[in-house]
Design an enzyme around this catalytic site. Structure first.
Site, mmCIF file in Angstrom:
data_model
loop_
_atom_site.group_PDB
_atom_site.id
_atom_site.type_symbol
_atom_site.label_atom_id
_atom_site.label_comp_id
_atom_site.label_asym_id
_atom_site.label_seq_id
_atom_site.Cartn_x
_atom_site.Cartn_y
_atom_site.Cartn_z
ATOM 1 N N ASN A 486 1.788 7.374 26.071
ATOM 2 C CA ASN A 486 2.664 6.991 27.174
ATOM 3 C C ASN A 486 3.991 7.459 26.895
ATOM 4 O O ASN A 486 4.878 6.709 26.356
ATOM 5 C CB ASN A 486 2.621 5.535 27.706
ATOM 6 N N ASP A 487 4.201 8.666 27.187
ATOM 7 C CA ASP A 487 5.622 9.209 26.846
ATOM 8 C C ASP A 487 6.893 8.297 27.292
ATOM 9 O O ASP A 487 7.872 8.653 27.086
ATOM 10 C CB ASP A 487 5.827 10.586 27.652
ATOM 11 N N CYS A 488 6.646 7.499 28.271
ATOM 12 C CA CYS A 488 7.701 6.838 28.822
ATOM 13 C C CYS A 488 7.898 5.441 28.207
ATOM 14 O O CYS A 488 8.781 4.741 28.599
ATOM 15 C CB CYS A 488 7.727 6.699 30.325
#
Ligand code: BGC
Ligand code: NOJ
Length: 813
Positions: A486-488
């Site tokens: 999850n890049d976020c």
């Protein structure tokens, strides 16, 4: 649910999606090209072409997010008396008597009819050619003679798509073209460091041309009413600077019933340094002439098209299922596999949501994409693995992305995404299981592309595992780094500055404690694969060493990663729980449920079943499972980008289709076939296309990255279609876990997990030098193979041993 308007339908026999109304809720696109030369094409023929790299070698211009939508493309203007129209409706938008766009496997055919004339254009990139073919067929279906004026149109991009959009003080002075017969050459910057040029050709004499945009369109006109077309007279303009274009002018007379073909060719050429010019300032056109000669007749083009179709026949015959359910069969046999190929080729670089300048190839993305594609062209998967591993660092960390043109790690984004290394094992193991080619492990692969630093690929796998072990946090769980899958989830970012990137800013990382349960699960899943591989290779000690690390990780998850009803998601910088019932919002996340159930952590203790039940209870909605629940309603400084998205979108409780399959696989491993199927069908495009064409908005033949979740303003609306890891995960899930045909080192493992309503089905599977015809008799069971026969002989266990040749397999559940 009100009946929604439909814009098209599947044509399975031709492997096409047929669009019957040009005003789709969003441009519905297709991809042309398979290796070096690529094009994006919308249902109105909008889009652009590039060579290998959508940023550095953009051949034609496109205007993203413009007004009107989908502006720029390959346009044919037909002037018939006072009426000017285009076969794809745009840009003139003259109402057509008939319109149809057929998106097929690496080709698109757009047909329009107006006032008794039919114009049909077939667009494709022939195999191994650096060119887009546009075969235009004009037919006079009326009873009178037609005198038509035909104008073609392409707009050149000045190669670097990023500077093309911003460095006008330079660009407006550099543009250069040459015109020779029916060919317009684009040679901007060729005089200096470039050794490549492009051309636009037609295989017939022309009666005029234009190469200067301002002259052709007019400064205050639009693509919808270019002044030259409206006047019906080319100006033979020669571009110097400003914006070079290519437009042919052809006068066409058609008797009643008569048909004429024109082959337009958009090509790309590279010359050797010492053969750049044929005379001072004149480009050497030898290679262009040769390429044109290969495709200058209808016959040659039809032949090239037939080869392309055969290529796809062969690719799609490797895995083919007959279940009797059209919706399932068409996704498995056609569109899911096709999307996997496109995703493998493009990673996340160029779609109608990715501008082609933002990102190169992702380390984790490409490894996952590979799994959707490896059965089709394993040699390309092999090369991809080596390319990816070459961007790794000696400590096992790696660049998060690399540029396809240079194959170098991307310094803008750098490294530090701590899930990345594990994916190399995921990709490599899939490759070896498909091919039986263990020799890839002995390949010498550098670090950060530095010559002299080479070690074996196996060593790269080892340090990938070690990277996790060497980066554990206070709960002995993996440190998350900048983010995991999850890049976020940016737990070290701490940003109040809107000018900072969530992905690359680490305002605090010293002394971080942020840990990820997603990486913990991923480590256990890929670790088991690694251990099995070591055993296969006779590396017993290494297998034991890693097994200990896996066992320790499993213990850590059970002890510190279980929240009572589901797995936690992470610990933040301060050691506080994320994804816990104790949290105000986002009490449960999908990623750790997916990976820890796939890893079967705590199955005996009932954790897996509880986690899967919680997914149904808290994450599932009409359109799929959301990423987290409830959505974040405010920005949380210590969490980063995830909480920046409004509720229900993207990583904040959107249905991130990519990770639904993780839970589905968890369901399959647990033997819960009914649940696995119901989750799967919710995000299966063919089911969505039936119900929600308008609401869903994006292409009904492929998966999109994200569908707005239950907390969103408009649940069910799709975004970011085409380039998403969803493609590979949907494929992996349905082919290996639902239908249950799983490549293994020594053969094919058969272990389906089906809804109890499933009926008999047959899979034809080419595997190495063998071809298996496998028929499964589910007998109402969701899971559990009772008996297998191979060519009439009983097989012990669930693996059919590999041997070359044709085989018939019967499976009773
Ligand atoms: C998106 C992610 C993406 C990341 C990196 C974020 O804004 O939400 O899906 O992976 O950017 O480009
Ligand atoms: C899209 C990125 O390409 C992928 O690498 C990432 O895992 C997902 N977004 C989730 O953030």
């Amino acid at each position: 649910m009100e009946q929604q308007k439909r814009y098209g339908h599947f044509d399975d026999q031709h492997r096409e999606y047929v669009i019957t109304d040009p005003q789709t809720p969003w441009p519905w696109i297709n991809y042309l090209g398979n290796e070096d030369f690529f094009s994006l094409i919308s249902n109105t023929a909008g889009g652009y072409s590039f060579y290998k790299d959508a940023k550095f070698r953009r051949i034609t211009r496109y205007r993203y997010n413009n007004v009107p939508m989908d502006n720029g493309g390959r346009y044919f203007y037909i002037k018939d008396g006072d009426t000017v129209w285009n076969p794809g409706w745009k840009p003139c938008k003259t109402p057509l008597d008939f319109y149809e766009c057929r998106h097929g496997m690496s080709y698109t055919r757009v047909t329009g009819r107006k006032n008794g004339v039919e114009a049909s254009v077939l667009f494709f990139v022939p195999l191994k050619k650096w060119a887009e073919v546009q075969k235009l067929t004009l037919t006079n279906q009326s009873n009178e003679v037609k005198n038509l004026k035909l104008f073609s149109f392409e707009e050149w991009c000045l190669w670097n798509a990023a500077t093309d959009m911003e460095n006008f003080q330079r660009n407006f002075s550099t543009g250069e073209v040459e015109i020779e017969g029916s060919t317009i050459y684009h040679k901007t910057e060729y005089r200096e460091r470039r050794n490549h040029y492009a051309f636009y050709h037609v295989n017939t004499p022309i009666q005029g041309f234009d190469t200067d945009r301002e002259t052709f369109v007019g400064l205050y006109n639009e693509f919808a009413d270019p002044q030259v077309v409206m006047e019906g007279k080319p100006r033979n303009s020669h571009a110097h600077g400003w914006s070079p274009i290519a437009s042919h002018y052809i006068e066409v007379t058609l008797q009643p019933g008569e048909s004429k073909n024109f082959v337009f060719l958009l090509g790309y050429i590279e010359n050797e340094q010492d053969k750049k010019f044929s005379a001072p300032q004149v480009i050497n056109k030898d290679k262009a002439h040769a390429l044109i000669a290969e495709l200058d007749t209808t016959q040659k083009v039809d032949q090239a098209f037939a080869e392309l179709c055969q290529y796809w026949d062969a690719l799609l015959n490797i895995y083919n299922v007959r279940t009797g359910n059209d919706k399932l069969d068409r996704m498995v046999n056609i569109w899911n596999q096709y999307q996997c190929m496109v995703t493998f080729n493009f990673s996340r670089s160029a779609s109608f949501f990715e501008s082609g300048i933002g990102r190169g190839m992702g380390f984790r993305d490409s490894n996952q994409d590979l799994v959707g594609f490896v059965h089709q062209i394993p040699s390309r998967a092999r090369q991809r693995i080596i390319d990816i591993a070459s961007t790794q660092f000696p400590d096992g960390g790696c660049y998060h992305q690399y540029q396809p043109l240079t194959k170098r790690g991307n310094n803008d984004i750098g490294g530090g995404f701590n899930d990345d290394p594990c994916w190399l094992i995921f990709g490599t193991v899939a490759y070896i299981k498909e091919t039986g080619d263990f020799s890839i492990l002995d390949e010498m692969v550098p670090f950060d592309n530095q010559p002299g630093s080479e070690v074996t690929l196996f060593e790269h796998l080892k340090i990938s595992m070690d990277h996790v072990i060497n980066n554990l946090g206070p709960h002995m769980l993996p440190l998350i780094g900048r983010a995991d899958w999850n890049d976020c989830l940016n737990l070290n970012c701490f940003s109040w500055d809107p000018n900072e990137s969530f992905q690359t800013t680490e305002n605090v990382s010293e002394g971080t404690k942020a840990e990820s349960l997603m990486i913990a699960g991923l480590f256990v899943v890929t670790g088991k694969d690694y251990v099995a591989l070591c055993q296969k290779l006779g590396k017993t000690q290494e297998a034991e060493r890693m097994q200990k690390a896996i066992d320790a990780m499993i213990e850590a998850v059970k002890k510190h990663g279980w929240d009572g009803e589901w797995y936690l998601r992470a610990y933040d910088f301060y050691g506080n729980k994320i994804g816990s019932n104790e949290c105000d919002e986002a009490k449960i996340f999908i990623e750790s449920q997916g990976w820890c159930t796939m890893a079967e952590i705590g199955a005996q203790e009932g954790m897996v079943a509880k986690s899967l039940d919680s997914c149904k209870k808290y994450l599932e909605c009409e359109h799929g499972m959301v990423l987290n629940n409830p959505a974040f309603t405010k920005y949380i400084y210590e969490y980063g980008e995830i909480s920046s998205y409004p509720e229900g979108y993207k990583e904040n409780a959107g249905i991130f289709c990519h990770n639904n399959p993780w839970v589905i696989i968890g369901e399959c491993l647990a033997g819960r076939g009914n649940d696995a199927w119901s989750h799967y069908a919710k995000i299966l495009p063919s089911y969505v296309e039936e119900k929600y064409q308008t609401l869903h908005k994006v292409e009904p033949y492929v998966n999109c990255q994200m569908v707005a979740g239950k907390d969103a303003f408009k649940p069910g609306e799709g975004k970011n279609s085409w380039l998403t890891g969803t493609a590979a995960w949907m494929w992996y899930t349905v082919s290996e876990f639902i239908l249950g045909i799983k490549p293994d080192y020594d053969g094919i493992r058969i272990d389906p997990c089906l809804p109890e309503t499933a009926t008999d089905y047959t899979v034809s599977r080419k595997f190495r030098d063998a071809e298996y015809e496998i028929t499964i008799h589910p007998n109402g069971a969701q899971k559990g193979v009772k008996a297998i026969t191979l060519d009439g002989q009983k097989v012990d266990g669930t693996v059919i041993p590999y041997s070359a040749g044709k085989h018939v397999v019967e499976v009773t559940m």
